[in-house]
Design a protein around this motif. Structure first.
Motif, mmCIF file in Angstrom:
data_model
loop_
_atom_site.group_PDB
_atom_site.id
_atom_site.type_symbol
_atom_site.label_atom_id
_atom_site.label_comp_id
_atom_site.label_asym_id
_atom_site.label_seq_id
_atom_site.Cartn_x
_atom_site.Cartn_y
_atom_site.Cartn_z
ATOM 1 N N ALA A 1 -10.612 -83.197 -41.848
ATOM 2 C CA ALA A 1 -11.151 -84.458 -42.358
ATOM 3 C C ALA A 1 -11.282 -85.543 -41.292
ATOM 4 C CB ALA A 1 -10.258 -84.982 -43.490
ATOM 5 N N VAL A 2 -10.415 -85.522 -40.286
ATOM 6 C CA VAL A 2 -10.381 -86.633 -39.336
ATOM 7 C C VAL A 2 -11.551 -86.549 -38.356
ATOM 8 C CG1 VAL A 2 -8.924 -85.518 -37.570
ATOM 9 C CG2 VAL A 2 -8.790 -88.008 -37.929
ATOM 10 N N LYS A 3 -12.052 -87.706 -37.947
ATOM 11 C CA LYS A 3 -13.168 -87.737 -37.010
ATOM 12 C C LYS A 3 -12.671 -87.621 -35.572
ATOM 13 C CE LYS A 3 -15.433 -91.635 -36.674
ATOM 14 N NZ LYS A 3 -16.073 -92.930 -36.981
ATOM 15 N N ILE A 4 -13.584 -87.384 -34.654
ATOM 16 C CA ILE A 4 -13.250 -87.385 -33.237
ATOM 17 C C ILE A 4 -12.672 -88.747 -32.859
ATOM 18 C CG2 ILE A 4 -14.223 -87.301 -30.905
ATOM 19 C CD1 ILE A 4 -16.241 -85.262 -31.951
ATOM 20 N N GLU A 5 -11.533 -88.719 -32.168
ATOM 21 C CA GLU A 5 -10.798 -89.925 -31.762
ATOM 22 C C GLU A 5 -10.179 -90.666 -32.945
ATOM 23 O OE1 GLU A 5 -9.954 -90.445 -28.823
ATOM 24 O OE2 GLU A 5 -11.513 -89.816 -27.415
ATOM 25 N N GLY A 6 -10.102 -89.995 -34.099
ATOM 26 C CA GLY A 6 -9.430 -90.585 -35.248
ATOM 27 C C GLY A 6 -7.925 -90.397 -35.171
ATOM 28 N N THR A 7 -7.220 -90.905 -36.180
ATOM 29 C CA THR A 7 -5.751 -90.857 -36.217
ATOM 30 C C THR A 7 -5.270 -90.240 -37.514
ATOM 31 O OG1 THR A 7 -5.550 -92.839 -34.839
ATOM 32 C CG2 THR A 7 -3.640 -92.239 -36.164
ATOM 33 N N ILE A 8 -4.306 -89.336 -37.406
ATOM 34 C CA ILE A 8 -3.574 -88.838 -38.564
ATOM 35 C C ILE A 8 -2.206 -89.514 -38.539
ATOM 36 C CG2 ILE A 8 -2.552 -86.835 -39.708
ATOM 37 C CD1 ILE A 8 -4.756 -85.120 -38.434
ATOM 38 N N ALA A 9 -1.969 -90.398 -39.495
ATOM 39 C CA ALA A 9 -0.687 -91.088 -39.597
ATOM 40 C C ALA A 9 0.256 -90.207 -40.397
ATOM 41 C CB ALA A 9 -0.869 -92.447 -40.262
ATOM 42 N N MET A 10 1.237 -89.621 -39.730
ATOM 43 C CA MET A 10 2.157 -88.670 -40.366
ATOM 44 C C MET A 10 3.293 -89.443 -41.016
ATOM 45 S SD MET A 10 2.802 -85.522 -41.035
ATOM 46 C CE MET A 10 1.724 -84.613 -39.930
ATOM 47 N N ILE A 11 3.316 -89.416 -42.351
ATOM 48 C CA ILE A 11 4.268 -90.221 -43.107
ATOM 49 C C ILE A 11 5.458 -89.404 -43.586
ATOM 50 C CG2 ILE A 11 4.550 -91.743 -45.089
ATOM 51 C CD1 ILE A 11 2.546 -92.734 -42.941
ATOM 52 N N GLY A 12 5.201 -88.220 -44.151
ATOM 53 C CA GLY A 12 6.291 -87.474 -44.754
ATOM 54 C C GLY A 12 5.947 -86.023 -44.960
ATOM 55 N N PHE A 13 6.733 -85.403 -45.851
ATOM 56 C CA PHE A 13 6.588 -83.966 -46.070
ATOM 57 C C PHE A 13 6.814 -83.615 -47.531
ATOM 58 C CE2 PHE A 13 10.677 -85.190 -44.357
ATOM 59 C CZ PHE A 13 11.610 -84.635 -45.232
ATOM 60 N N ASP B 1 -11.681 -92.243 -40.065
ATOM 61 C CA ASP B 1 -10.975 -92.846 -38.935
ATOM 62 C C ASP B 1 -9.466 -92.646 -39.020
ATOM 63 O OD1 ASP B 1 -13.088 -94.629 -37.381
ATOM 64 O OD2 ASP B 1 -13.505 -94.819 -39.529
ATOM 65 N N ILE B 2 -8.923 -92.733 -40.238
ATOM 66 C CA ILE B 2 -7.472 -92.612 -40.422
ATOM 67 C C ILE B 2 -7.189 -91.719 -41.628
ATOM 68 C CG2 ILE B 2 -5.302 -93.824 -40.889
ATOM 69 C CD1 ILE B 2 -6.579 -96.348 -39.706
ATOM 70 N N VAL B 3 -6.340 -90.721 -41.430
ATOM 71 C CA VAL B 3 -5.792 -89.932 -42.528
ATOM 72 C C VAL B 3 -4.354 -90.384 -42.740
ATOM 73 C CG1 VAL B 3 -5.131 -87.642 -43.364
ATOM 74 C CG2 VAL B 3 -7.223 -87.922 -42.001
ATOM 75 N N VAL B 4 -4.016 -90.788 -43.956
ATOM 76 C CA VAL B 4 -2.641 -91.133 -44.290
ATOM 77 C C VAL B 4 -2.004 -89.864 -44.854
ATOM 78 C CG1 VAL B 4 -1.131 -92.662 -45.596
ATOM 79 C CG2 VAL B 4 -3.301 -93.519 -44.712
ATOM 80 N N GLU B 5 -1.296 -89.156 -43.986
ATOM 81 C CA GLU B 5 -0.788 -87.809 -44.277
ATOM 82 C C GLU B 5 0.634 -87.894 -44.839
ATOM 83 O OE1 GLU B 5 -0.132 -84.537 -45.168
ATOM 84 O OE2 GLU B 5 -1.872 -84.192 -43.860
ATOM 85 N N VAL B 6 0.779 -87.634 -46.143
ATOM 86 C CA VAL B 6 2.092 -87.739 -46.783
ATOM 87 C C VAL B 6 2.699 -86.389 -47.142
ATOM 88 C CG1 VAL B 6 1.591 -90.028 -47.734
ATOM 89 C CG2 VAL B 6 1.131 -87.992 -49.116
ATOM 90 N N ALA C 1 -13.047 -103.523 -40.909
ATOM 91 C CA ALA C 1 -14.092 -103.383 -41.921
ATOM 92 C C ALA C 1 -15.106 -102.341 -41.491
ATOM 93 C CB ALA C 1 -14.780 -104.728 -42.142
ATOM 94 N N GLY C 2 -15.481 -101.477 -42.447
ATOM 95 C CA GLY C 2 -16.449 -100.431 -42.162
ATOM 96 C C GLY C 2 -15.836 -99.116 -41.747
ATOM 97 N N ASP C 3 -14.534 -99.104 -41.449
ATOM 98 C CA ASP C 3 -13.855 -97.850 -41.134
ATOM 99 C C ASP C 3 -13.680 -97.019 -42.403
ATOM 100 O OD1 ASP C 3 -13.674 -98.423 -38.473
ATOM 101 O OD2 ASP C 3 -11.531 -98.900 -38.485
ATOM 102 N N SER C 4 -13.237 -95.785 -42.216
ATOM 103 C CA SER C 4 -12.997 -94.895 -43.362
ATOM 104 C C SER C 4 -11.573 -94.366 -43.306
ATOM 105 C CB SER C 4 -13.993 -93.730 -43.353
ATOM 106 O OG SER C 4 -13.986 -93.070 -42.100
ATOM 107 N N VAL C 5 -10.987 -94.179 -44.499
ATOM 108 C CA VAL C 5 -9.590 -93.774 -44.636
ATOM 109 C C VAL C 5 -9.492 -92.687 -45.691
ATOM 110 C CG1 VAL C 5 -7.273 -94.545 -45.308
ATOM 111 C CG2 VAL C 5 -8.765 -96.078 -44.002
ATOM 112 N N LEU C 6 -8.631 -91.698 -45.454
ATOM 113 C CA LEU C 6 -8.332 -90.691 -46.465
ATOM 114 C C LEU C 6 -6.878 -90.832 -46.880
ATOM 115 C CD1 LEU C 6 -9.434 -87.049 -46.804
ATOM 116 C CD2 LEU C 6 -6.996 -87.547 -46.948
#
Length: 348
Positions: A259-271, A242-247, A170-175
């Motif tokens: 867009a991602v913050k320092i120490e954030g995660t880019i979740a690589m889903i597809g292309f 905090d998390i980018v859901v990269e599709v 809770a309170g995190d941010s997602v793209l």
């Protein structure tokens, strides 16, 4: 064991990894005998993923064994069980498990080769025999059509948010990017967790629908090419998400770095965006972020996700155009033309 015991049923097979939808052929297949650990399912619906479109085009980077019954995502009713089955009973509504061998923990060289509709026969058939371990009870608040959307897109979104070393809180941010299945599920799950969500889209009409689903900020990437920088500025405290859901893949990755913050995660889903300039290989270092490849998820994750869906009464978003079993190729073409919003479903 239930008295009903069909001996054959229709199925749609991918006959080649070229030709697109025309490589799909309907056949009648024998229904195997139910053994001790088996569950026989009368399939009711399937949903399509981008993966399903690219397998018959030879673009899928994982195991494919043609001819293979198409699609990974399906739901149905249990109509017979083996003598040793304890998890399910006749009449249960179930969804398929994408990787039949991925029960919990991490993917490994064995379980990664057990994907439905590619390495193994999938769900686009009237009757399917599964081992007990290869099914998950569907959330009680969903229809068969809704339950059919869960195995790939929903579990992938869940894994993107909760499968890394720093799970969403809770309170995190997602793209999230666009209005495909993974992105919409990620939006719904993130809002259920109390996160701030930024979404991108290509039209004002879709932007309104994303806002209705709970998106806090929507950016039109057609009119704002530097949407990553905008997303950072509009994120809480202007620090990035905090998390980018990269599709989309390489074509959007440079903006995801913005867009991602320092120490954030880019979740690589597809292309789905095709080839592009993914930026410097040093970008994860200079941006101080993690890029994590996500390939669906385990049965344990799907069970947790289904509990969240039930408790929060989440309804999967299904496109208004639902196809019947005789018009499978039309469903593929419809999704390829990007006419959909949410999941494309085929009733069986």
């Amino acid at each position: 064991m239930a008295a009903q015991n069909p001996t054959s049923g229709k199925a749609w097979l991918i006959t080649a990894t070229q030709g697109g939808p025309e490589a799909l052929k309907q056949e009648t297949r024998d229904v195997p005998k139910v053994e001790a650990n088996d569950v026989l399912v009368k399939m009711k619906a399937v949903s399509l993923n981008y993966r399903d479109l690219i397998i018959p085009q030879g673009m899928y980077p994982f195991a494919v064994n043609t001819p293979v019954i198409a699609t990974s995502d399906g739901s149905g009713e249990v109509i017979a069980i083996g003598s040793k089955v304890t998890e399910f009973k006749v009449g249960d509504m179930v969804s398929s498990l994408f990787h039949q061998g991925h029960q919990s923990g991490l993917l490994d060289p064995r379980s990664i080769k057990t994907g439905l509709g590619g390495a193994l026969d999938g769900c686009l058939r009237e009757y399917a025999l599964f081992p007990e371990t290869a099914l998950v009870r569907a959330p009680s608040n969903l229809s068969f059509e809704e339950a059919a959307t869960l195995p790939c897109a929903a579990v992938t979104a869940w894994n993107a948010l909760y499968g890394n070393a720093r799970p969403l809180k809770a309170g995190d941010s997602v793209l999230v990017q666009g209005t495909g299945g993974v992105s919409i599920f990620a939006l719904q799950f993130a809002k259920a967790a109390g996160a701030f969500v930024i979404a991108t889209t290509s039209s004002d009409a879709k932007a309104e629908r994303l806002k209705a689903l709970g998106a806090d900020v929507v950016i039109n990437y057609k009119t704002d090419a530097n949407w990553g920088e905008i997303a950072r500025k509009l994120s809480p405290r202007g620090e990035g998400v905090d998390i980018v859901v990269e599709v989309a893949g390489e074509i959007t990755l440079p903006q995801s770095y913005e867009a991602v913050k320092i120490e954030g995660t880019i979740a690589m889903i597809g292309f789905v965006g095709g080839a592009g300039n993914g930026g410097s290989a040093l970008a994860p270092l200079t941006r101080v972020c993690t890029i994590r490849g996500v390939y669906v998820g385990s049965k344990a994750q799907m069970i947790d996700m289904n509990s969240c869906i039930e408790v929060n009464k989440i309804q999967p978003v299904i496109d208004s155009e639902i196809f019947d079993f005789e018009h499978v190729r039309d469903a593929y073409k419809y999704m390829m033309a990007q006419k959909h919003f949410g999941k494309v479903v085929i009733r069986i």
